[in-house]
Design an enzyme around this catalytic site. Structure first.
Site, PDB file in Angstrom:
ATOM      1  N   LYS A  13       0.833  -1.213   0.000  1.00 50.53           N
ATOM      2  CA  LYS A  13       0.000   0.000   0.000  1.00 50.53           C
ATOM      3  C   LYS A  13       0.866   1.261   0.000  1.00 50.53           C
ATOM      4  O   LYS A  13       0.586   2.207  -0.723  1.00 50.53           O
ATOM      5  CB  LYS A  13      -0.942   0.018   1.223  1.00 50.53           C
ATOM      6  CG  LYS A  13      -1.877  -1.188   1.302  1.00 50.53           C
ATOM      7  CD  LYS A  13      -2.874  -1.053   2.429  1.00 50.53           C
ATOM      8  CE  LYS A  13      -2.278  -1.116   3.829  1.00 50.53           C
ATOM      9  NZ  LYS A  13      -1.677  -2.416   4.202  1.00 50.53           N
ATOM     10  N   ARG A  88      -9.296   0.990   9.418  1.00 50.62           N
ATOM     11  CA  ARG A  88      -8.806  -0.334   9.836  1.00 50.62           C
ATOM     12  C   ARG A  88      -9.910  -1.144  10.516  1.00 50.62           C
ATOM     13  O   ARG A  88      -9.697  -2.285  10.865  1.00 50.62           O
ATOM     14  CB  ARG A  88      -7.706  -0.184  10.873  1.00 50.62           C
ATOM     15  CG  ARG A  88      -6.241   0.046  10.468  1.00 50.62           C
ATOM     16  CD  ARG A  88      -5.573  -0.971   9.676  1.00 50.62           C
ATOM     17  NE  ARG A  88      -4.228  -1.363   9.994  1.00 50.62           N
ATOM     18  CZ  ARG A  88      -3.106  -0.770   9.570  1.00 50.62           C
ATOM     19  NH1 ARG A  88      -3.149   0.338   8.883  1.00 50.62           N
ATOM     20  NH2 ARG A  88      -1.937  -1.288   9.841  1.00 50.62           N
ATOM     21  N   ARG A 127      11.773  -5.509   4.490  1.00 45.06           N
ATOM     22  CA  ARG A 127      11.503  -4.076   4.249  1.00 45.06           C
ATOM     23  C   ARG A 127      12.490  -3.165   4.979  1.00 45.06           C
ATOM     24  O   ARG A 127      12.813  -3.347   6.134  1.00 45.06           O
ATOM     25  CB  ARG A 127      10.081  -3.757   4.733  1.00 45.06           C
ATOM     26  CG  ARG A 127       9.736  -2.283   4.664  1.00 45.06           C
ATOM     27  CD  ARG A 127       8.274  -2.049   4.602  1.00 45.06           C
ATOM     28  NE  ARG A 127       7.553  -2.501   5.794  1.00 45.06           N
ATOM     29  CZ  ARG A 127       6.229  -2.522   5.868  1.00 45.06           C
ATOM     30  NH1 ARG A 127       5.511  -2.145   4.839  1.00 45.06           N
ATOM     31  NH2 ARG A 127       5.635  -2.929   6.973  1.00 45.06           N
ATOM     32  N   ARG A 159      11.492  -1.248  10.664  1.00 43.77           N
ATOM     33  CA  ARG A 159      10.473  -0.909  11.656  1.00 43.77           C
ATOM     34  C   ARG A 159      10.463  -1.939  12.784  1.00 43.77           C
ATOM     35  O   ARG A 159      10.672  -3.121  12.551  1.00 43.77           O
ATOM     36  CB  ARG A 159       9.088  -0.872  10.987  1.00 43.77           C
ATOM     37  CG  ARG A 159       8.873   0.359  10.167  1.00 43.77           C
ATOM     38  CD  ARG A 159       7.643   0.290   9.316  1.00 43.77           C
ATOM     39  NE  ARG A 159       6.485  -0.329   9.947  1.00 43.77           N
ATOM     40  CZ  ARG A 159       5.289  -0.399   9.355  1.00 43.77           C
ATOM     41  NH1 ARG A 159       5.116   0.109   8.145  1.00 43.77           N
ATOM     42  NH2 ARG A 159       4.277  -0.976   9.962  1.00 43.77           N
ATOM     43  N   ARG A 170      -0.265  -8.904  13.454  1.00 45.18           N
ATOM     44  CA  ARG A 170      -0.843  -7.869  12.579  1.00 45.18           C
ATOM     45  C   ARG A 170      -1.763  -8.514  11.541  1.00 45.18           C
ATOM     46  O   ARG A 170      -2.804  -7.971  11.189  1.00 45.18           O
ATOM     47  CB  ARG A 170       0.276  -7.076  11.878  1.00 45.18           C
ATOM     48  CG  ARG A 170       0.930  -6.058  12.803  1.00 45.18           C
ATOM     49  CD  ARG A 170       2.289  -5.634  12.315  1.00 45.18           C
ATOM     50  NE  ARG A 170       2.275  -4.882  11.077  1.00 45.18           N
ATOM     51  CZ  ARG A 170       3.359  -4.644  10.360  1.00 45.18           C
ATOM     52  NH1 ARG A 170       4.533  -5.107  10.742  1.00 45.18           N
ATOM     53  NH2 ARG A 170       3.270  -3.940   9.259  1.00 45.18           N
TER      54      ARG A 170
HETATM   55  P1  AMP Z   1       1.054   0.469   9.038  1.00 46.07           P
HETATM   56  O1  AMP Z   1       2.175   1.436   8.916  1.00 46.07           O
HETATM   57  O2  AMP Z   1      -0.164   0.881   8.273  1.00 46.07           O
HETATM   58  O3  AMP Z   1       1.483  -0.957   8.757  1.00 46.07           O
HETATM   59  O4  AMP Z   1       0.611   0.486  10.573  1.00 46.07           O
HETATM   60  C1  AMP Z   1       1.497   0.075  11.615  1.00 46.07           C
HETATM   61  C2  AMP Z   1       0.709  -0.097  12.890  1.00 46.07           C
HETATM   62  O5  AMP Z   1       0.138   1.150  13.290  1.00 46.07           O
HETATM   63  C3  AMP Z   1      -0.486  -1.049  12.801  1.00 46.07           C
HETATM   64  O6  AMP Z   1      -0.098  -2.411  12.968  1.00 46.07           O
HETATM   65  C4  AMP Z   1      -1.353  -0.547  13.961  1.00 46.07           C
HETATM   66  O7  AMP Z   1      -0.844  -0.973  15.191  1.00 46.07           O
HETATM   67  C5  AMP Z   1      -1.162   0.963  13.870  1.00 46.07           C
HETATM   68  N1  AMP Z   1      -2.160   1.600  12.965  1.00 46.07           N
HETATM   69  C6  AMP Z   1      -1.937   2.146  11.739  1.00 46.07           C
HETATM   70  N2  AMP Z   1      -3.062   2.648  11.217  1.00 46.07           N
HETATM   71  C7  AMP Z   1      -4.032   2.416  12.137  1.00 46.07           C
HETATM   72  C8  AMP Z   1      -5.430   2.694  12.183  1.00 46.07           C
HETATM   73  N3  AMP Z   1      -6.058   3.294  11.157  1.00 46.07           N
HETATM   74  N4  AMP Z   1      -6.114   2.317  13.300  1.00 46.07           N
HETATM   75  C9  AMP Z   1      -5.495   1.707  14.339  1.00 46.07           C
HETATM   76  N5  AMP Z   1      -4.188   1.416  14.358  1.00 46.07           N
HETATM   77  C10 AMP Z   1      -3.450   1.755  13.268  1.00 46.07           C
END
Ligand code: AMP
Length: 216
Positions: A13, A88, A127, A159, A170
């Site tokens: 994404k 989410r 990554r 990360r 996740r």
């Molecule tokens: P991402 O960078 O999108 O993979 O997000 C990393 C982590 O941030 C996720 O595994 C969640 O713990 C948190 N996170 C990101 N976006 C959201 C969201 N919209 N709602 C809740 N937690 C989020």
């Protein structure tokens, strides 16, 4: 137009979002990036957020809503948003609808990147993100070299939630909380499925064709 990029962690994404931004002059809203910024800026709230992220769980809707308020109300961004990692869960999807309506906007399409779990693991565990320029690389598929990256390699960062245990959590969170939103968008005829297993540029060609068809 406002677009939602949907898919499991590691579906690409972020990578596709960056390409859409460049090609269509849109603005990417990654709630994951906003949370990581918050971790750097705000020690107390940041520690709380980090511990949730490292467990592979979702951060509370209130925290997410607070981070997004400024973006929804920014006139320069009206009808120029690509959401990466948001919504989410169903509550967030409903909240997004309410906020967009308030500013007389709507979602134009939801692009769902479909990728098998085996490939997701390889993508996430390899990554690397450059903390200087923001470019995303992958040790296995697209390593950073002097040809594709001009910053010092010391800026390449992994990360803390890109480890096997957190990724498994996740993915579970995605299946239980996030995937059910798809029906919400399917009923509104906004959903487009994309084969996210192809090469980056092939995936983008598919996405570009869909976005171009919406523009006409
Ligand atoms: P991402 O960078 O999108 O993979 O997000 C990393 C982590 O941030 C996720 O595994 C969640 O713990 C948190 N996170 C990101 N976006 C959201 C969201 N919209 N709602 C809740 N937690 C989020």
């Amino acid at each position: 137009m406002n677009i939602i990029l949907f898919g499991p962690p590691g579906a690409g994404k972020g990578t596709q979002g960056d390409k859409i931004v460049k090609n269509f002059n849109l603005y990417k809203v990654s709630t994951g990036d906003l949370l990581r910024e918050e971790i750097k800026k705000n020690i107390n709230l940041g520690n709380k957020i980090k511990s949730i992220i490292d467990k592979g769980l979702l951060v509370s809707d209130n925290i997410i809503n607070d981070l997004l308020i400024k973006i929804f109300s920014d006139k320069k961004l009206y009808n120029r948003l690509i959401f990466d990692g948001y919504p989410r869960n169903l509550e967030q999807a409903r909240n997004l609808d309410t906020c967009l309506k308030k500013y007389k906007q709507k979602i134009s399409c939801v692009l769902c990147l479909n990728v098998e779990k085996k490939l997701i693991l390889k993508r996430i565990l390899g990554r690397q993100t450059c903390i200087n320029c923001g470019l995303i690389f992958n040790e296995y598929f697209m390593p950073a070299t002097s040809k594709n990256h001009s910053c010092d390699p010391k800026f390449l960062n992994k990360r803390s939630d890109d480890n096997e245990k957190t990724v498994t959590n996740r993915f579970e969170t995605y299946l239980n909380k996030t995937l059910p939103i798809l029906d919400f968008y399917k009923e509104q005829n906004l959903l487009h499925h994309i084969n996210g297993m192809l090469e980056i540029d092939q995936i983008f060609d598919e996405i570009r064709a869909i976005i171009a068809s919406l523009e006409t």
